[in-house]
Write an enzyme that holds these catalytic residues in place. Sequence first.
Site, PDB file in Angstrom:
ATOM      1  CG  ASP A  88     -24.583 -47.781 -69.764  1.00  0.00           C
ATOM      2  OD1 ASP A  88     -25.396 -47.014 -70.319  1.00  0.00           O
ATOM      3  OD2 ASP A  88     -23.526 -48.150 -70.307  1.00  0.00           O
TER       4      ASP A  88
ATOM      5  CG  ASP B  26     -26.419 -44.506 -74.434  1.00  0.00           C
ATOM      6  OD1 ASP B  26     -26.373 -45.148 -73.373  1.00  0.00           O
ATOM      7  OD2 ASP B  26     -25.432 -43.940 -74.929  1.00  0.00           O
TER       8      ASP B  26
END
Lengths: 423, 30
Positions: free
Chosen positions: A332, A131
């Site tokens: 992201d 992440d």
Amino acid sequence: AAAADRKLLASESHEFHTIKLSSILPGSVCDSSSQGHKLPSPSSLKVVHKHGPCHKTKESSLPSASELLATDESRVKSINSRISFSAARNTFASTDSVRLPAKSGSSLGAGNYLVQVGLGTPKKDLSLIFDTGSDLTWTQCEPCARSCYDQAEPIFDPSKSSAYSNVSCGTPACNQLKSATGNSPGCNTNTCVYGIQYGDQSFSVGFFGKDTLTLTPTDVVPNFFFGCGQNNQGLFGQTAGLIGLARDPLSIVQQTSKQYGQVFSYCLPSRSSETGSLTFGQSYVSKAVKYTPFSSSQGTTFYFIDVLAMFVGGQKLQISPTVFSTAGSIIDSGTVITRLPPAAYTALRDAFRKQMTSYPMGKPVSILDTCYDFSKYNTVKIPTISIIFGGNTKIDIDGSGILYAVSSSQVCLAFAPNSDASD
Amino acid sequence: VLIYGNVQQKTMQVVYDVAGNKLGFGAKGC
């Protein structure tokens, strides 16, 4: 149909992608040829999709497309709330008397791609979500004093690792948790306690410890700081936890900065049944890579970039540059569908629909409102989409990155609008 | 914010050069 497919495939241009429908529909079997695909470097880890067949997950726990997109929406809402909070804090930064509450949790739902790493001595293999939108690396730990969710691999037991140690309260690493998680650390019999909460109410709480992290047989990180979760609940699938690739000093990027020079790269496969790679270090970066600058003035978590313009089918969309600059942009790895400012989305969607009038539309799904019924086609021709990033870096999105296929009768434009221009 | 999601990153080599403050995209990275 075969002749029509050949004709379509021969007509590939910079204005259209010709796509075999089978290449974007979810696969049910892990692609063995991609499994055997050579990783780009000795420092590369294999990347698999969290809900794809290359990760051993119980079929009953697989979410539907609507559930996946709802989770994605919750991540987007939480990112926007975090950035709004950060902006508000910056506004008041110069006024000593203004006191704002601590960030109410890191608010990030789980991402979708996993890597397997080894933790402890001897090492235990764990599949962790990677992440770029969060900092702390954590895994579920025995004895799961409060709660652990079901995970595919055995839960890490620090008592069986000769190199594990708890981090003491008040140490610099413990104090760093406040910026890495958004929450002040706790203390339990002089052991530092972390807590990280996500926007969909998922959370992990546990002891802050350090141990040996084995990325690949040749890449070993001693004394790696991570969260050893004793109370873990939420939408983490059957993964063992999460690996934080953002910019805080506690992220894996900064903890390994001497080894890899704060450089990493990844490649996400076109289908969830194929594998990609995550690589640390500069050595294997292609010379053909085109760069856009980061803006590092807005906090240490997100990677802020500038978007200047968009093209559909080779034609520039009429979007005022202020539409993009009003709220800014981030990249992201954990958000699935790109979110655009409403004005940019409308322009993109209208241009895309205009060039897709020969195909029947399908039912919308969740946040995706432009879907097509391709059940009668083997091959489809869709307009190219390109984005101009800061530094006039033009990137052509791959055909597999333009459509999100729920089924052959529901293949959707994989973009969605933010609810507000200032989001 | 505009959020550039992972569907749109598929098949590209996405490079985070954090020390150099730059992000890279390489076509056909996998």
